[in-house]
Design a protein around this motif. Sequence first.
Motif, PDB file in Angstrom:
ATOM      1  N   PHE B  89      30.347 -85.066 -57.861  1.00 35.25           N
ATOM      2  CA  PHE B  89      31.791 -84.941 -57.684  1.00 35.25           C
ATOM      3  C   PHE B  89      32.180 -83.517 -58.077  1.00 35.25           C
ATOM      4  O   PHE B  89      32.104 -83.146 -59.251  1.00 35.25           O
ATOM      5  N   SER B  90      32.572 -82.728 -57.079  1.00 35.28           N
ATOM      6  CA  SER B  90      32.902 -81.325 -57.334  1.00 35.28           C
ATOM      7  C   SER B  90      34.309 -81.225 -57.931  1.00 35.28           C
ATOM      8  O   SER B  90      35.196 -82.002 -57.599  1.00 35.28           O
ATOM      9  N   GLN B  91      34.502 -80.234 -58.787  1.00 37.07           N
ATOM     10  CA  GLN B  91      35.715 -80.171 -59.609  1.00 37.07           C
ATOM     11  C   GLN B  91      36.716 -79.107 -59.151  1.00 37.07           C
ATOM     12  O   GLN B  91      37.818 -79.025 -59.693  1.00 37.07           O
ATOM     13  N   VAL B 104      32.052 -76.789 -56.290  1.00 39.39           N
ATOM     14  CA  VAL B 104      31.053 -76.614 -57.355  1.00 39.39           C
ATOM     15  C   VAL B 104      31.461 -77.424 -58.597  1.00 39.39           C
ATOM     16  O   VAL B 104      32.455 -78.128 -58.580  1.00 39.39           O
ATOM     17  N   LEU B 105      30.645 -77.297 -59.652  1.00 37.87           N
ATOM     18  CA  LEU B 105      30.780 -78.062 -60.896  1.00 37.87           C
ATOM     19  C   LEU B 105      30.593 -79.547 -60.563  1.00 37.87           C
ATOM     20  O   LEU B 105      31.526 -80.342 -60.662  1.00 37.87           O
ATOM     21  N   LEU B 172      25.206 -77.250 -62.110  1.00 33.38           N
ATOM     22  CA  LEU B 172      25.829 -75.967 -61.766  1.00 33.38           C
ATOM     23  C   LEU B 172      25.008 -75.191 -60.738  1.00 33.38           C
ATOM     24  O   LEU B 172      25.339 -74.065 -60.398  1.00 33.38           O
ATOM     25  N   GLY B 173      23.923 -75.805 -60.280  1.00 39.09           N
ATOM     26  CA  GLY B 173      23.116 -75.160 -59.249  1.00 39.09           C
ATOM     27  C   GLY B 173      23.652 -75.517 -57.873  1.00 39.09           C
ATOM     28  O   GLY B 173      24.086 -74.664 -57.111  1.00 39.09           O
ATOM     29  N   LEU B 174      23.664 -76.806 -57.603  1.00 44.48           N
ATOM     30  CA  LEU B 174      24.165 -77.293 -56.318  1.00 44.48           C
ATOM     31  C   LEU B 174      25.625 -76.887 -56.103  1.00 44.48           C
ATOM     32  O   LEU B 174      26.432 -76.925 -57.024  1.00 44.48           O
ATOM     33  N   GLY B 175      25.924 -76.493 -54.887  1.00 38.61           N
ATOM     34  CA  GLY B 175      27.303 -76.144 -54.532  1.00 38.61           C
ATOM     35  C   GLY B 175      27.431 -76.073 -53.034  1.00 38.61           C
ATOM     36  O   GLY B 175      26.433 -76.153 -52.307  1.00 38.61           O
ATOM     37  N   MET B 195      30.586 -71.276 -66.893  1.00 38.85           N
ATOM     38  CA  MET B 195      31.185 -70.716 -65.686  1.00 38.85           C
ATOM     39  C   MET B 195      30.217 -70.864 -64.524  1.00 38.85           C
ATOM     40  O   MET B 195      29.029 -71.081 -64.722  1.00 38.85           O
ATOM     41  N   ARG B 196      30.777 -70.771 -63.335  1.00 38.57           N
ATOM     42  CA  ARG B 196      29.979 -70.858 -62.114  1.00 38.57           C
ATOM     43  C   ARG B 196      30.509 -69.793 -61.159  1.00 38.57           C
ATOM     44  O   ARG B 196      31.724 -69.641 -61.027  1.00 38.57           O
TER      45      ARG B 196
END
Lengths: 744, 744
Positions: B89-91, B104-105, B172-175, B195-196
């Motif tokens: 679930f991206s933030q 991301v996140l 924090l890798g996948l995006g 952070m990303r």
Amino acid sequence: MRNTTIQTACFFCMLFFSINTFGQEPVDFVNPLIGTSNYGAAFPGPIAPRGMASISPFNVAGPQNRPLEKDSQWLSNPYVNENTFLTGFSQVNLSGVGCPDLGVLLLMPTTGAVETNHLKYGSTYSKEVAKTGYYSVDIDKYKIKGEFTASKRVGVSKFTFPKGKSNILLNLGLGLTNEEGAMLKVVSSTEIEGMRTVGSFCYNSPEDAYPVYFVAKFSKPANHFGVWKKTPKYEGTEAQWMGYNGKTRMMKNTIKTVVGDSIGTYFSYEFDKKETVEVKIGVSYVSIENARENLERETGGKSFDAVYKETYDEWNKELSKILVEGGSYQDKVIFYTALYHTLIHPNTLNDINGEYPQIKRTKIGRTTDTRYTVFSLWDTYRNMHPLTSLVYPKQQSDMIKSMLEMYDENGWLPKWELNSTETFTMVGDPASIVIVDACLRGIQDFDIYKAYHAMLKGADQFEENPLRPGLKEYLDKGYLSTNYPGPVSTTLEYNTSDYAISLLAKALGEKEDYKRFTKRSLSYRKLYDKDLKLLRPRTATDNWYEPFDPIAGANFQANVGFIEGNAWQYAFMVPHDIRGLIKLMGGDKPFSDQLQKVFDIKQFDMANEPDIAYPYLFNYVKGEEWKSQEMVHKLVREHFKNEPKGLPGNDDTGTMSAWLVYSMMGFYPISPGDPIYTLTTPMFDKITIQLDPRYYKKENIVIQREINSDGKIKEIQLNGKTLNSFFISHDDFVNGTTLKVIQE
Amino acid sequence: MRNTTIQTACFFCMLFFSINTFGQEPVDFVNPLIGTSNYGAAFPGPIAPRGMASISPFNVAGPQNRPLEKDSQWLSNPYVNENTFLTGFSQVNLSGVGCPDLGVLLLMPTTGAVETNHLKYGSTYSKEVAKTGYYSVDIDKYKIKGEFTASKRVGVSKFTFPKGKSNILLNLGLGLTNEEGAMLKVVSSTEIEGMRTVGSFCYNSPEDAYPVYFVAKFSKPANHFGVWKKTPKYEGTEAQWMGYNGKTRMMKNTIKTVVGDSIGTYFSYEFDKKETVEVKIGVSYVSIENARENLERETGGKSFDAVYKETYDEWNKELSKILVEGGSYQDKVIFYTALYHTLIHPNTLNDINGEYPQIKRTKIGRTTDTRYTVFSLWDTYRNMHPLTSLVYPKQQSDMIKSMLEMYDENGWLPKWELNSTETFTMVGDPASIVIVDACLRGIQDFDIYKAYHAMLKGADQFEENPLRPGLKEYLDKGYLSTNYPGPVSTTLEYNTSDYAISLLAKALGEKEDYKRFTKRSLSYRKLYDKDLKLLRPRTATDNWYEPFDPIAGANFQANVGFIEGNAWQYAFMVPHDIRGLIKLMGGDKPFSDQLQKVFDIKQFDMANEPDIAYPYLFNYVKGEEWKSQEMVHKLVREHFKNEPKGLPGNDDTGTMSAWLVYSMMGFYPISPGDPIYTLTTPMFDKITIQLDPRYYKKENIVIQREINSDGKIKEIQLNGKTLNSFFISHDDFVNGTTLKVIQE
């Protein structure tokens, strides 16, 4: 520890050495270039005594530096004296180790357009000057002079630029090891903050890679600044969208946080005349905030020269704890440089506010003394820590307290601790020896019972014991079998630790433990092969390991039986039971012959620890002490010189250097744990060791040499009374006033 | 903007939609699943009105999701309704855009042993519920229920775990894009910070990739936690030293900072019964500290339900600015969902303390209002901003102030601004139109002269003008030649902007400018090909471009002449000079015939902006207005539905939705910049638009429809007085009380 002999000639030595300053203070005799070749693994740049920060020229990257190039062979140091291609100045460094770590935060001055590829911006260099707390060099390609000094937690660089466009790069991609990952943020045109991942030592425990945080402050605001980030190369459909695939992105004048594996910053200046810029880089293993506080409190408002002066004075104070008189200039140089090398590691881990990362980085601790780190204990238990106990007992006390804190944090004493990671490098359980040795020399201002408890845990706990693998077999059989790596070496290490524990047990009145550990300490005897007169590995079925080649294992080759050595190099590594070994071998003559044979067949290795005490072992045979005197003298002359290759190999965080310091003073802690010394000829007319009144009753010890020949010792006197052996207890030594060594 | 038609059936629509709550408030009619298929690029998860944070299920990674998989084709959204494989679930997310960014996140709950590879830990999912400010889903593989809500800057997730070992991963890798680089630190067993790196939009200006900072707080302390880091793969000698080469390193219970391209954290729990954990993730584009402050001040101490209630209420307040009566349930759903979609972007950039990164991230700014971001102006100038001016004028005012701040920071008005990066996506100079349009509709509480100055700079400065490439040729010739990409499109955009500037010049009494820009705004006429009755590219030598295919360019194909369209889709894109175009074409009939032809030959593209106003253009021909009424009605019914593929394509940050909102209310801002509307049949019996007393005199506008047929409009009355055209000025409109549309 690890070392590989190299015969490359030192082309530049003469050039560099002619520039060294000649002074009168102990500090002026130090030549930081000693040990920067021949795998000494020392670095020539500035560091404060036991400092966290240091600066080293970094010349181990790029094909120009082959074969001594960091990626094409195992290389544990940021600088090699015979290399020629400089790609920056690293701000945290290890000295004299056998595995690479740190060697990051690479500062590099350039001129002209900003170039971020170190293979392109690198340069040859000239006019190196290396002094205590100071290093300078000319960077040929750019006609820039770099000067460097350091306080305990801050590296200070000063660059003198020609007129025109100049740049200062801080490259967070390039580093000594393959570890990557950094973060940075330009705070303003005079400040950068960030972190860089370092570790893991020897590529062991890679999950323990850890951050070093930093803040960099510049004395002049940059006209332009920016960040670069090299993008990894993608393939496939998604790569088509990325015009920048695999390329370096330049991010100008940004204050955003940038992270990545290959990133850096540049600060650019437009100078209309020759100008200098000073860069202070504070470091911390806790946080950016602490790095900033370290920088401010140690160097805030101070000029380069002021920082240098403070560090110079601090070094001089430390080095002056031993004053030598007589002897040649060159002898003073190798002596004080060796003493200097014993004062680099263990080094300070805590920030100026007392904070430090606890072992395994689960918490932040806080100390009011010094939290030490970089405990290469397999090396240093043999002589470096006994030397520290004698000359710098408060430091030794804090080191023991640091080890006990590690036990509190982690449940175990350290084995090879580095910046709060336990690297588990090498074998044995050496912390016990270090603690007992110091305790029995009179350093007792720590929780001795806790220490004892910690030692027993390491010595007795079978389950999940990270210090003593194979403990059960060791206790069942008395030795490790060839089921374990280096079983003879490890057995000997366990025996030595057990002996130290037995000594503390005795002192504490723990009679049962005393008996038990005394017995354990002698179990190596089961590995004694009467026919070979050597220690030999046994298999799990108790048979001798076959085929057995006693020579196998020389020059650090892997072999069954021994770690970093062979049967000859370990045959006498029972410092606590040399008299027992003499009996095993059939008496003084066979022992002495066998010992002599090690040297005769060229199996003695000055560059590693297992046999480091061998030259002194002739002292155990009445009438043969002259052999020790001769051998020690010969080895000093052969292996220790005022030149870059003037160390026999890895300095092993000061162990080789401590050997030299002792050997030149004429005494040696022959049985670690036992508070005794054995004696040989001093190499100076007079040596005065200042004693710390917090730990010792007398103000100092004076060692005198009479008759200036290199002949055999005729007599040794303590306060005018003749000693009847070549051994002296630590108590007698520190409570005597004058030890006089009279040569024939 | 960018869109590709897809015919994949929506297998799950019926299932999902049966669960939707039926309520009475405007907020209850919103269905966030609309636009989550057919490249609508909306996401179904929660967001507050114009929120910075949002949560979207992320189901575009992994071969299971092909063809709609993020790396195998251009995909601009974190969620596709027909995909089945969920990896978190991206933030932070963008809604309705044509290029990927954010996404991301990635938070993901799992059970059992910790698995860090998303291809292995991903799962199918079921029982999706999507409501305003709320989303829930069952994660099949783990029998975990996930519920999600959000405040303006904080995403709140609530996971209900079965008994046993459970984990919450923050990957924090996948995006969504190929951008990488992250930093994180576990602060405690209930908190993570980091952070990303995100950006760059459309893979343009990759050096502008920027950080999103976050703090995550967990309602229950983890029993264990850790960090993972995937190591890049090395080759050559140096790779031999790395036992972990290319592998993932697990770092347990550490509080060290970890950076890298592929890193993440896990929080693990041991539950002896079914348990819930709530995770709040505050975000910021300024700093971790601000992310923490956002989290604390917006959601500190509040439960999931309390946050949801606040966001629900806030949405209801916003959506209730327009109340519709009569009409079907489905019509209310598509209407309020469209209105909801117009309230997502532009969104809030500033933290709760007012701080935000200035354009280019050279400084941190501070606002006391709202700093808005995500200005997809090429899309939104056409209808979204006029709608905001009417219904949410304070927001529109703050958006203009934000654009003027960008001008102050950067020297230029924005073109396509995203989180303080200027992406320079699309063509034209649309900011001027947005500002003039709002100003002439009565929003004037900003520095109009500064705005005028900024517009003139963009319109007049030849050198280094990032907004109007080819300006000199445009002024010399009146059009861009085929030396430039999309020269006809760009000429039309410049004309439209110049017309807006002329209107403001007139209002400000700048007579010369008024004349000059009026003239400039009509220069498109030089591209009118009488034979084709179309606008046609000319070469640099003023000849018609040959060979010319008016059809080329449909479906977003690249072509000479037009950007995202063809000659038919741009033929009428002179909203300010339709009467001039009628003359060019030879009068009403040829104009009407040519316009009809666009539809007849199926060159009308509902999914993109250039021709979006075409259906309304029949209103310019007396007696043909019924064609607009029919066409608008037909298009609404054909392209806008209460189902995931219920948008014609990319929502274009609310532009398609704004078209629907207007079209269902029966009026449309036909000429952006000009404060006028053209009228058609409302699709509800009664529509009440509440007016903001800070900007408008009257409390509201009521639109009434009489006679419930779908027949032609017979008469339109304003306050009982018959209008004699199908056009009405904004002033008349907002100062009238009731607009009555009487059908035949």
